[in-house]
Design a protein around this motif. Sequence first.
Motif, PDB file in Angstrom:
ATOM      1  N   VAL A  65      65.110  25.315  42.905  1.00 13.10           N
ATOM      2  CA  VAL A  65      64.888  26.350  41.893  1.00 13.10           C
ATOM      3  C   VAL A  65      63.398  26.608  41.715  1.00 13.10           C
ATOM      4  O   VAL A  65      62.938  27.758  41.690  1.00 13.10           O
ATOM      5  CB  VAL A  65      65.536  25.930  40.556  1.00 13.10           C
ATOM      6  N   MET A  66      62.617  25.550  41.627  1.00 13.02           N
ATOM      7  CA  MET A  66      61.173  25.709  41.465  1.00 13.02           C
ATOM      8  C   MET A  66      60.548  26.341  42.707  1.00 13.02           C
ATOM      9  O   MET A  66      59.664  27.206  42.608  1.00 13.02           O
ATOM     10  CB  MET A  66      60.530  24.352  41.185  1.00 13.02           C
ATOM     11  N   GLY A  67      60.989  25.911  43.894  1.00  7.34           N
ATOM     12  CA  GLY A  67      60.418  26.441  45.132  1.00  7.34           C
ATOM     13  C   GLY A  67      60.693  27.921  45.311  1.00  7.34           C
ATOM     14  O   GLY A  67      59.812  28.692  45.706  1.00  7.34           O
ATOM     15  N   ILE A  68      61.926  28.337  45.016  1.00  5.79           N
ATOM     16  CA  ILE A  68      62.269  29.758  45.142  1.00  5.79           C
ATOM     17  C   ILE A  68      61.472  30.590  44.135  1.00  5.79           C
ATOM     18  O   ILE A  68      60.961  31.668  44.466  1.00  5.79           O
ATOM     19  CB  ILE A  68      63.778  29.952  44.945  1.00  5.79           C
ATOM     20  N   ALA A  69      61.357  30.091  42.908  1.00  4.89           N
ATOM     21  CA  ALA A  69      60.598  30.835  41.895  1.00  4.89           C
ATOM     22  C   ALA A  69      59.127  30.946  42.269  1.00  4.89           C
ATOM     23  O   ALA A  69      58.490  31.969  42.014  1.00  4.89           O
ATOM     24  CB  ALA A  69      60.747  30.146  40.539  1.00  4.89           C
ATOM     25  N   VAL A 264      55.631  18.462  43.940  1.00  3.49           N
ATOM     26  CA  VAL A 264      55.397  18.273  45.374  1.00  3.49           C
ATOM     27  C   VAL A 264      56.570  18.816  46.187  1.00  3.49           C
ATOM     28  O   VAL A 264      56.400  19.555  47.162  1.00  3.49           O
ATOM     29  CB  VAL A 264      55.159  16.783  45.686  1.00  3.49           C
ATOM     30  N   GLY A 265      57.785  18.449  45.764  1.00  8.76           N
ATOM     31  CA  GLY A 265      58.966  18.943  46.476  1.00  8.76           C
ATOM     32  C   GLY A 265      59.083  20.455  46.409  1.00  8.76           C
ATOM     33  O   GLY A 265      59.384  21.117  47.412  1.00  8.76           O
ATOM     34  N   ALA A 266      58.814  21.042  45.234  1.00  6.61           N
ATOM     35  CA  ALA A 266      58.899  22.500  45.090  1.00  6.61           C
ATOM     36  C   ALA A 266      57.839  23.204  45.919  1.00  6.61           C
ATOM     37  O   ALA A 266      58.101  24.248  46.527  1.00  6.61           O
ATOM     38  CB  ALA A 266      58.750  22.881  43.613  1.00  6.61           C
ATOM     39  N   GLY A 267      56.623  22.652  45.958  1.00  2.00           N
ATOM     40  CA  GLY A 267      55.566  23.272  46.746  1.00  2.00           C
ATOM     41  C   GLY A 267      55.876  23.271  48.231  1.00  2.00           C
ATOM     42  O   GLY A 267      55.654  24.281  48.923  1.00  2.00           O
ATOM     43  N   VAL A 268      56.388  22.170  48.734  1.00  2.00           N
ATOM     44  CA  VAL A 268      56.744  22.096  50.162  1.00  2.00           C
ATOM     45  C   VAL A 268      57.875  23.077  50.481  1.00  2.00           C
ATOM     46  O   VAL A 268      57.839  23.785  51.500  1.00  2.00           O
ATOM     47  CB  VAL A 268      57.143  20.653  50.526  1.00  2.00           C
TER      48      VAL A 268
END
Length: 337
Positions: A65-69, A264-268
């Motif tokens: 969710v964080m990565g897509i946003a 970190v996970g969202a950024g990757v």
Amino acid sequence: MSEPKQPDIAKPAAAARPPARGAKRDSLGWREQWRAYGRSHKASLFDSLGRLRAQPISTLLTCLVMGIALSLPMGMGLLLDSLEKLGGSWQRAAQISVFLELRLPEQQSAELHTRISGLAHVADAQLISREQALAEFQAQSGLGEALKELPENPLPALIVVTPQEVERAALEALLSELQALPGVEQAQLDLGWVERLAAMLQLGQRFVFGIALLLIAGLLLVVGNTIRLSIEGRRQEIEVIKLVGGTDGYVRRPFLYIGVLYGVGAGVISWALLALGLSWLNDAVVRLAGLYQSDFQLIGVPLEEGFLLLLGAILLGYCGAWLAVGRHLSELEAQVQ
């Protein structure tokens, strides 16, 4: 999994004995305190990793969710940069056409071209002779045979000026300066097109900025709600730690690490989504541009912007966790008292 035990750094072992060498004792005491502080952070980090590993599905969904946003505003920004490249630079859109006097000799035209090229606010100037202008007009207008019947070339020489600045005031000043030069018949600039281009680009930038703000606020809420649920699951443990004298920093530390790990996970994930998405879209764009004899292609994710994206995701995770923990620590403090 219980909270990792924080070493007691308030009472170093050396404090119970009289110092043989005061300066050395103080130095060793600070060293031990820093070592204990590092061990405490290390224990909190591994404890947070263990808790996230124990809930892989929940952790993955939060990072997705964080990565897509995060990928949406940055992807739109990269597409905007690519569209600006496709439409040409601002300077090209604001080129000024300087028409010289019809009877101006070629030598004076060349001298005027050199003078205009040396002006402070001119990025580039290209001289188009009367013969070149006539040849281009014949090729583009389809009136080549009719123009050959004319007794002489009716087109004047032309200097195409590319300005350094594209603001209206600067363009108007440069236009007036060019118009006043000797040998210049007329200087033309489509200011309406420049303003339309500026308005469209500014609209796109504001839209991307607004979307980015909304998504950042949403990410803070997502992280804060996730950390809140984690705090609720460990409420009794935290209350016990506070009753025995645990500091707010000790209680807050593992949750901050959880927020950082989410970041970190969202950024990757966001970086990977942008790279794959732009690469997939670029294949169709290259084929379309080839039909128009263009080598245009989308801009990928530059390395610097990728690292900035990763750093921004980490900061968002950290800030969201800090806000959530701070609020609930205040509530717990009131209940414990």
